[in-house]
Design an enzyme around this catalytic site. Structure first.
Site, PDB file in Angstrom:
ATOM      1  N   HIS A 169      -2.758   5.518   9.751  1.00 51.24           N
ATOM      2  CA  HIS A 169      -2.247   6.677   9.049  1.00 51.24           C
ATOM      3  C   HIS A 169      -0.967   6.174   8.080  1.00 51.24           C
ATOM      4  CE1 HIS A 169      -0.789  11.164   9.384  1.00 51.24           C
ATOM      5  NE2 HIS A 169      -0.369  10.719   8.440  1.00 51.24           N
ATOM      6  N   LEU A 170      -1.569   6.499   6.495  1.00 50.45           N
ATOM      7  CA  LEU A 170      -0.477   5.912   5.672  1.00 50.45           C
ATOM      8  C   LEU A 170       0.748   6.155   5.779  1.00 50.45           C
ATOM      9  CD1 LEU A 170      -0.806   4.683   2.660  1.00 50.45           C
ATOM     10  CD2 LEU A 170      -0.772   7.079   2.001  1.00 50.45           C
ATOM     11  N   HIS A 171       1.707   5.196   5.810  1.00 51.25           N
ATOM     12  CA  HIS A 171       3.085   5.308   5.883  1.00 51.25           C
ATOM     13  C   HIS A 171       3.727   4.459   5.065  1.00 51.25           C
ATOM     14  CE1 HIS A 171       2.047   2.666   8.952  1.00 51.25           C
ATOM     15  NE2 HIS A 171       2.907   2.079   8.919  1.00 51.25           N
ATOM     16  N   GLN A 172       4.847   4.623   4.313  1.00 52.01           N
ATOM     17  CA  GLN A 172       5.735   3.674   3.610  1.00 52.01           C
ATOM     18  C   GLN A 172       7.136   3.190   4.261  1.00 52.01           C
ATOM     19  OE1 GLN A 172       7.266   5.786  -0.151  1.00 52.01           O
ATOM     20  NE2 GLN A 172       6.924   3.924  -1.120  1.00 52.01           N
TER      21      GLN A 172
ATOM     22  N   PHE B 272       3.941  -0.197   1.385  1.00 55.55           N
ATOM     23  CA  PHE B 272       2.929   0.262   2.047  1.00 55.55           C
ATOM     24  C   PHE B 272       2.354  -1.124   2.686  1.00 55.55           C
ATOM     25  CE2 PHE B 272       2.751   3.741  -1.037  1.00 55.55           C
ATOM     26  CZ  PHE B 272       2.819   4.791  -0.044  1.00 55.55           C
TER      27      PHE B 272
END
Ligand SMILES: [Zn+2]
Length: 165
Positions: A121-124, A109
């Protein structure tokens, strides 16, 4: 692997400066809402999590996975979202190994402005690494990247992701 018919040179720096960025509140939410303003490179989605090819990849097969819910910090993930993210990440690794035979992966992340995150927006990120590739400086500078067209990556992966349960 051969790049002959798949040359693609993304202009990451221009993107980071905001010149090409679509005027939407959240690119990831817009992708999920199938907003025609953003390129839709979704490989997989269910009601909790989704996986997309990165439009500005660092390497062939660069994916990101994210919760459908708009959150910005991994500590906000519910247990269900956490479990689904992990499951989808593991599944993605297996599919990438099958299609691209990478020699390794960088997975992680970017959180907060100083990390280089360009999307809230949280994204891996899941970035396959290959034994023979450009140096790290070439990759982060975005100036010498020659890799696979993300649409070709999408075509290859969509078929495989139909196996996800
Ligand atoms: Zn969002």
């Amino acid at each position: 692997m051969t790049f002959k018919s798949q040359l693609y040179i993304p202009n990451k720096m221009e993107y980071l400066r905001g010149h090409k960025r679509p005027a939407v509140d959240c690119i990831i939410c817009s992708i999920l809402q199938k907003d025609p303003v953003v390129s839709n490179l979704l490989v997989f989605e269910n009601e909790t999590v989704a996986c997309s090819v990165n439009l500005y990849p660092y390497n062939a097969g660069h994916l990101f996975i994210f919760p459908v819910r708009h959150i910005v910090d991994p500590r906000e993930l519910t247990e269900k979202e956490q479990a689904e993210m992990n499951k989808l990440r593991n599944f993605a690794i297996t599919q990438l190994e099958e299609i691209y035979q990478p020699n390794g992966f960088n997975i992680g992340f970017n959180i907060g402005y100083a990390s280089g995150a360009s999307i809230d927006h949280l994204h891996q990120h899941i970035v396959p690494r290959y034994g023979r590739e450009l140096g790290f400086v070439d990759i982060i500078s975005g100036s010498k990247i020659i890799i696979e067209d993300p649409n070709i990556t999408l075509e290859k992966l969509r078929e495989n992701f139909k196996k996800y349960e």
